[in-house]
Design an enzyme around this catalytic site. Structure first.
Site, PDB file in Angstrom:
ATOM      1  CB  SER A  13     -12.591  -0.513   0.159  1.00 57.80           C
ATOM      2  OG  SER A  13     -12.653   0.098   1.418  1.00 57.80           O
ATOM      3  CB  SER A  14      -9.063  -2.440   2.763  1.00 59.34           C
ATOM      4  OG  SER A  14      -9.102  -1.056   2.745  1.00 59.34           O
ATOM      5  CD  GLU A 149     -18.037   7.805  -5.942  1.00 56.80           C
ATOM      6  OE1 GLU A 149     -18.501   6.668  -5.684  1.00 56.80           O
ATOM      7  OE2 GLU A 149     -17.989   8.726  -5.116  1.00 56.80           O
ATOM      8  N   GLY A 352       8.873  12.927   1.808  1.00 55.26           N
ATOM      9  CA  GLY A 352       7.742  13.655   2.361  1.00 55.26           C
ATOM     10  C   GLY A 352       7.708  15.074   1.844  1.00 55.26           C
ATOM     11  CB  CYS A 379      12.967  11.790  -1.616  1.00 53.98           C
ATOM     12  SG  CYS A 379      12.514  12.967  -2.897  1.00 53.98           S
ATOM     13  CG  HIS A 505      11.001   8.091  -3.977  1.00 55.01           C
ATOM     14  ND1 HIS A 505      10.620   8.151  -2.646  1.00 55.01           N
ATOM     15  CD2 HIS A 505      10.809   9.321  -4.481  1.00 55.01           C
ATOM     16  CE1 HIS A 505      10.209   9.384  -2.374  1.00 55.01           C
ATOM     17  NE2 HIS A 505      10.319  10.113  -3.475  1.00 55.01           N
ATOM     18  CD  GLU A 507      10.734   4.599  -1.852  1.00 54.70           C
ATOM     19  OE1 GLU A 507      11.962   4.721  -1.981  1.00 54.70           O
ATOM     20  OE2 GLU A 507       9.975   5.569  -1.619  1.00 54.70           O
TER      21      GLU A 507
END
Ligand code: GLN
Length: 541
Positions: A13-14, A149, A352, A379, A505, A507
């Protein structure tokens, strides 16, 4: 009729499937095609909304209020695609639809099974992204070939291509060529095996994109073509980029990945112009100045947790041809006095949940306020700015957020009445895009160049209207509210180079060619701060 591209991943992955998919979408869009994008995630959560950022990285919020995978952020940033609720399906969401239908009697008399019922539901999800105004639907399948999965998703995609017919669907497999340093060799075997896994379930990739840190040789290309059963010219190299992820699309274009996909889909090539994109890459790769921004968060050990914030900062840097070095500051270490903030030109306090790290964030905010260091609070960051000001300027020692201190007399941050009593955790926040009116003479009004804006939200708590008077006309004051005036959306400080907090947010809406005004403003202020600090040092030494 829409055509379909499926993107799968192999070996590990990644690998950057999201960036590869987003890059391809961007190239196809620039060739004049209307592209929709979708991510299918194999896990059983209905959406990633309740997952920790450590598990999943950042949670990306769409305009229509879906809590989604961070790859959707790449889709929006690279390809300027607007994602929706239909852009992200998980196994959990698919299964819960199937089970709800079963309970409602929708399959009366039948045995409900993975094949055909779950796979039919997946195919319907894929089809839901198609529309008369969509030429190409690109579906990225999460996970790695061979995972238990992801099998239903792969089976559904296999059926989908079979039913769509030749020329209407393409399988692109992204794989890794590991480089064995000790032997100085690049290995193709894991890729052969992962294509073998796909072949076992009836999927024959049309295109192989190979992630590699060193250049692939012609011999590797031939070997991969032969053993993975793809023509040599459809084995594409995706080498690690050196400076910026925005280098990926031109690299793939140079190997004509987009043209090869279009040929397979029997669509005309059309023209591609990357002039403006190449300018972005040039600015990212060869910056002329730099500044250091501290990101004071609690998930700092996981870079992906603040993905869009990192990207938004880099976009703002690109616009000023500046390298933005982001320094991760662990809020708890700051609280303990283990780290200093002196060498920063600006600070971001991101969003957060929960109280862990809040004292460190408040310390960073106090530092930025008193030392006049540019600061953007997002936030929870804005909420902490309100708390810091209430404690240290208004002298309400017990000022706090009801999120972790419901007993306090000065809950400057609290739930709105409509949020009280909600105990469910999934999808119950203020989510998605909401309008905000900017105060006429405010700093934010000047930055945005507009009276009304729309920004994306993901939070439960709000600025407490009981304390509005103390936050009007003073140093830290309200500069943006919901159109009906009920919800406070922005706080800013007069007489400070840049001290802005927003309940939303920003971003999520920043793009490389159009940096977000608040991030652009922060970086501008940080560059000025740095220049001033330097001249100050030159004078004193
Ligand atoms: N925990 C805060 C709230 O729920 C802030 C959320 C956030 O920063 N996204 O309101």
């Amino acid at each position: 009729m829409s055509k379909f591209i499926f993107i799968t991943g192999g070996v590990v992955s990644s690998l950057g499937k999201g960036i590869t998919a987003a890059s391809l979408a961007m190239l196809l869009k620039r060739r004049g095609y209307r592209v929709a994008m979708q991510k299918l995630d194999p896990y059983l959560n209905v959406d990633p909304g309740t997952m920790s950022p450590y598990q999943h990285g950042e949670l990306y919020v769409t305009d229509d209020g879906a809590e989604t995978d961070l790859d959707l952020g790449h889709y929006e940033r690279f390809a300027g695609i607007t994602c929706t609720r239909a852009s992200n399906y998980t196994s959990g969401r698919i299964y819960s639809n199937v089970i709800a239908r079963e309970r409602a009697g929708g399959y009366l008399g039948g045995t409900v099974q993975v094949i055909p019922h779950v796979t039919d539901e997946i195919k319907a999800a894929i089809r839901s992204a198609a529309a008369p105004d969509v030429d190409i639907v690109m579906t990225e399948i999460g996970g790695t070939a061979g995972d238990i999965e992801s099998l239903p998703f792969l089976e559904a995609a296999r059926q989908f291509k079979h039913e769509a017919g030749e020329g209407n669907a393409v399988f692109l497999h992204l794989t890794l060529l590991p480089y064995i340093r000790a032997a100085g060799e690049l290995k193709t075997k894991p890729s052969q095996q992962s294509v073998g896994i796909l072949r076992n379930i009836g999927i024959f990739p049309d295109i192989l994109v190979c992630r590699t840190e060193v250049p692939m040789t012609e011999e590797h290309g031939k070997k991969l073509a032969l053993f993975c059963n793809v023509p040599r010219d459809r084995v594409i190299e995706e080498r690690d980029v050196r400076h910026s992820i925005y280098e990926v699309p031109p690299e793939l274009a140079a190997q004509q990945l987009d043209v090869k996909v279009l040929r397979l889909l029997e669509l005309p090539e059309r023209e591609l112009d990357l002039t403006d994109w190449n300018r972005i890459v040039e600015a990212a790769v060869h910056p002329r100045r730099s500044c250091r921004i501290g990101l004071v968060g609690k998930y700092t050990s996981c870079r992906d947790a603040y993905k869009s914030v990192f990207e938004a900062l880099s976009h703002a840097g690109i616009a000023r041809r500046a390298r933005v070095e982001v320094v991760s500051v662990e809020a708890e270490a700051l609280e303990a006095g283990d780290v200093a903030l002196d060498d920063l030109d600006g600070i971001v306090v991101p969003g957060g949940f929960g109280s862990r790290g809040v004292p460190g964030k408040i310390k960073a905010i106090e530092y930025a306020r008193t030392r006049r260091v540019p600061l953007l609070g997002i936030c929870l960051g804005m909420q902490c700015m309100a708390i810091e000001y209430a404690r240290h300027v208004l002298d309400w020692e017990d000022a706090d957020s009801a999120e972790w201190n419901p007993e306090t007399r000065h809950a400057v941050i609290d739930l709105m009445p409509e949020q009280r009593g909600i105990t469910a955790k999934g999808g119950t926040m203020r989510l998605g895009s909401f309008p905000c009116m900017l105060a006429p003479d405010s700093r934010v009004r000047a930055l945005y160049g507009a009276d009304e804006i729309a920004e994306r939200h993901r939070h439960r708590y709000e600025f407490n209207n009981l304390f509005r008077e103390e936050f009007s006309g003073g140093a830290l004051h309200i500069a943006g509210t919901s159109p009906d005036g009920r919800l406070v959306e922005i706080l800013e400080m007069a007489d400070h180079p840049f001290f802005i907090g927003c309940q939303f947010h920003p971003e999520f809406k920043s793009q490389p060619a159009s940096p977000h005004p608040l991030f652009a403003g922060l970086i501008e202020a940080a560059l000025q701060y740095k220049d001033k600090e330097h001249s100050h040092h030159a004078e004193t030494h």
